[in-house]
Write a protein that holds these residues in place. Structure first.
Motif, short mmCIF file in Angstrom:
data_model
loop_
_atom_site.label_atom_id
_atom_site.label_comp_id
_atom_site.label_asym_id
_atom_site.label_seq_id
_atom_site.Cartn_x
_atom_site.Cartn_y
_atom_site.Cartn_z
N UNK A 51 0.82 -1.20 0.00
CA UNK A 51 0.00 0.00 0.00
C UNK A 51 0.86 1.25 0.00
N UNK A 52 0.38 2.25 -0.74
CA UNK A 52 1.02 3.56 -0.68
C UNK A 52 0.86 4.14 0.72
N UNK A 53 1.86 4.89 1.21
CA UNK A 53 1.73 5.50 2.54
C UNK A 53 0.48 6.37 2.67
N UNK A 54 0.02 6.95 1.54
CA UNK A 54 -1.15 7.82 1.61
C UNK A 54 -2.43 7.04 1.82
N UNK A 55 -2.40 5.73 1.60
CA UNK A 55 -3.62 4.94 1.73
C UNK A 55 -3.86 4.47 3.16
N UNK A 56 -3.03 4.92 4.08
CA UNK A 56 -3.21 4.52 5.47
C UNK A 56 -3.38 5.75 6.35
N UNK A 57 -4.23 5.61 7.33
CA UNK A 57 -4.30 6.62 8.39
C UNK A 57 -3.25 6.22 9.40
N UNK A 58 -2.14 6.91 9.42
CA UNK A 58 -1.05 6.51 10.32
C UNK A 58 -1.08 7.35 11.59
N UNK A 59 -0.82 6.70 12.70
CA UNK A 59 -0.67 7.42 13.96
C UNK A 59 -1.91 8.12 14.42
N UNK A 60 -3.06 7.46 14.27
CA UNK A 60 -4.31 8.09 14.69
C UNK A 60 -4.52 7.83 16.18
N UNK A 61 -4.69 8.88 16.94
CA UNK A 61 -5.03 8.72 18.34
C UNK A 61 -6.54 8.67 18.46
N UNK A 62 -7.04 7.71 19.21
CA UNK A 62 -8.48 7.54 19.32
C UNK A 62 -8.95 7.91 20.72
N UNK A 63 -10.16 8.46 20.83
CA UNK A 63 -11.06 8.85 19.76
C UNK A 63 -10.75 10.26 19.28
N UNK A 64 -11.22 10.64 18.09
CA UNK A 64 -11.03 12.00 17.61
C UNK A 64 -11.83 12.99 18.43
N UNK A 65 -11.52 14.25 18.28
CA UNK A 65 -12.22 15.28 19.03
C UNK A 65 -13.70 15.31 18.66
N UNK A 66 -14.53 15.62 19.62
CA UNK A 66 -15.96 15.75 19.39
C UNK A 66 -16.25 17.19 18.96
N UNK A 67 -16.66 17.34 17.72
CA UNK A 67 -16.91 18.67 17.20
C UNK A 67 -18.35 19.09 17.47
N UNK A 68 -18.60 20.36 17.75
CA UNK A 68 -19.99 20.81 17.96
C UNK A 68 -20.78 20.72 16.67
N UNK A 69 -22.06 20.40 16.78
CA UNK A 69 -22.92 20.36 15.61
C UNK A 69 -23.18 21.77 15.11
N UNK A 70 -23.24 21.93 13.80
CA UNK A 70 -23.61 23.20 13.20
C UNK A 70 -25.14 23.30 13.20
N UNK A 71 -25.67 24.15 14.06
CA UNK A 71 -27.13 24.25 14.22
C UNK A 71 -27.69 25.54 13.63
N UNK A 72 -26.94 26.15 12.73
CA UNK A 72 -27.37 27.45 12.18
C UNK A 72 -28.63 27.33 11.33
#
Length: 354
Positions: A51-72
């Motif tokens: 696999x190409x290096x770009x085809x992997x998510x490398x070094x992902x820390x879990x879980x990702x940040x919880x983003x606020x919902x856009x309620x506009x």
């Protein structure tokens, strides 16, 4: 899957108590670690090397940040309670993932993670398909949002499931996948795991079906029915719920899993993909209405209420589930709950009393 843990009268340690009710799984091992390890192990060393290096998510820390919902785009004050429930679900899942995820960096194949996610580009929506949790009608809604149909009520079952109108996220290149994951509203709709299982069984095995009977039914009857007659072995029709459960729980099952009863944790990877919206089948109408407001859907678009198939059948409810569970032993009921324990935990469902 390990099935030695047991249901207890308390919630998982240190998890938020909101929306809690009843008994929950209390496992000793890190349950998400099993899923992550299984996912990575599916890829051979040769695949990883090629696999190409770009085809992997490398070094992902879990879980990702919880983003606020856009309620506009939400109009009016009637959504306060629904919004509050939504935030609790999001926070609960985030807290669960923080407590139970491996804190190590993982190498995870991105394309595999997004293979069940449908894309609607006009309103920037990603929807992870969970069968037997309103997915047919959700795909109808996506088709309307994308301009493929004027009304969700005019789209046939075959167009929904066999048409080529909707694209999945894994059909895009890696850069486009990553961009959409980071900028689109990601939604998942779930259902009580055992209720979803019974619904799948009723749909696929209690009605004529040219795929599930010859493919799954024949294999199930051959292995789990003693003294099966020639007609049953030939057609695969008439699978009993107890036989279906025996197949589900068999680590050496004669035929593989199917998305209609696969765990949501393995369909949508809720701890790896940061879903912005978590809907539930039990509150489908209000959740769907709020979600359509969030993404700026046309005011005239309503989530369909009709049953996709077998419309004359009684809907699979908690009472219907109880009748099916009577066919099983106490041990079999326990093992079903164990099989779906991650789904129960992640989405804060109350486990039925065995």
């Amino acid at each position: 899957m390990q099935r030695r843990a047991a249901w207890s009268g308390s919630s998982p340690p240190d998890l938020s108590k909101h929306e809690m009710g009843g008994r929950h799984w209390q496992g000793k091992a890190d349950p998400f670690g099993v899923v992550a390890a299984s996912l990575v192990s599916q890829l051979s060393d040769q695949q990883k090397m090629s696999e190409s290096p770009l085809s992997w998510l490398r070094g992902v820390y879990l879980p990702p940040a919880l983003h606020p919902l856009n309620k506009t785009l939400v109009k009016g004050g009637k959504w306060k309670d629904v919004d509050s429930t939504q935030e609790k679900r999001r926070s609960f899942l985030r807290d669960f993932c923080k407590k139970y995820n491996s804190r190590k960096k993982l190498q995870t194949h991105l394309v595999h993670l997004v293979s069940r996610i449908y894309v609607e580009d006009r309103h920037k929506v990603l929807y992870c398909e969970v069968p037997k949790a309103g997915c047919s009608n959700w795909k109808r809604v996506l088709m309307v949002l994308n301009g493929f149909a004027a009304s969700a009520h005019n789209i046939s079952h075959d167009d929904v499931h066999y048409g080529k109108h909707l694209r999945k996220l894994d059909s895009y290149d890696l850069k486009e996948i990553y961009t959409r994951l980071n900028t689109y509203t990601k939604a998942i709709f779930v259902r009580d795991p055992v209720e979803r299982l019974v619904s799948a069984f009723r749909d696929k095995f209690e009605h004529p079906n040219s795929y599930y009977h010859p493919v799954f039914g024949k294999a199930i009857i051959k292995k789990y029915r003693h003294n099966a007659n020639e007609e049953a072995l030939k057609t695969g029709s008439g699978v009993k719920f107890k036989e279906f459960v025996q197949y589900l729980l068999d680590s050496h099952r004669p035929i593989g899993m199917d998305i209609h009863w696969e765990q949501v944790s393995k369909l949508c990877y809720p701890c790896l993909i940061n879903y912005d919206f978590i809907g539930k089948f039990e509150t489908l109408e209000e959740d769907a209405s709020y979600f359509l407001q969030l993404v700026g859907a046309p005011a005239e678009l309503k989530f369909p209420k009709f049953k996709d198939r077998h419309s004359s059948d009684e809907r699979t409810s908690a009472e219907v589930v109880r009748q099916y569970l009577k066919e099983l032993s106490k041990e079999e009921r326990q093992l079903i709950y164990d099989f779906y324990y991650l789904d129960y935990l992640m989405f804060n469902y109350t486990s039925p009393i065995v």
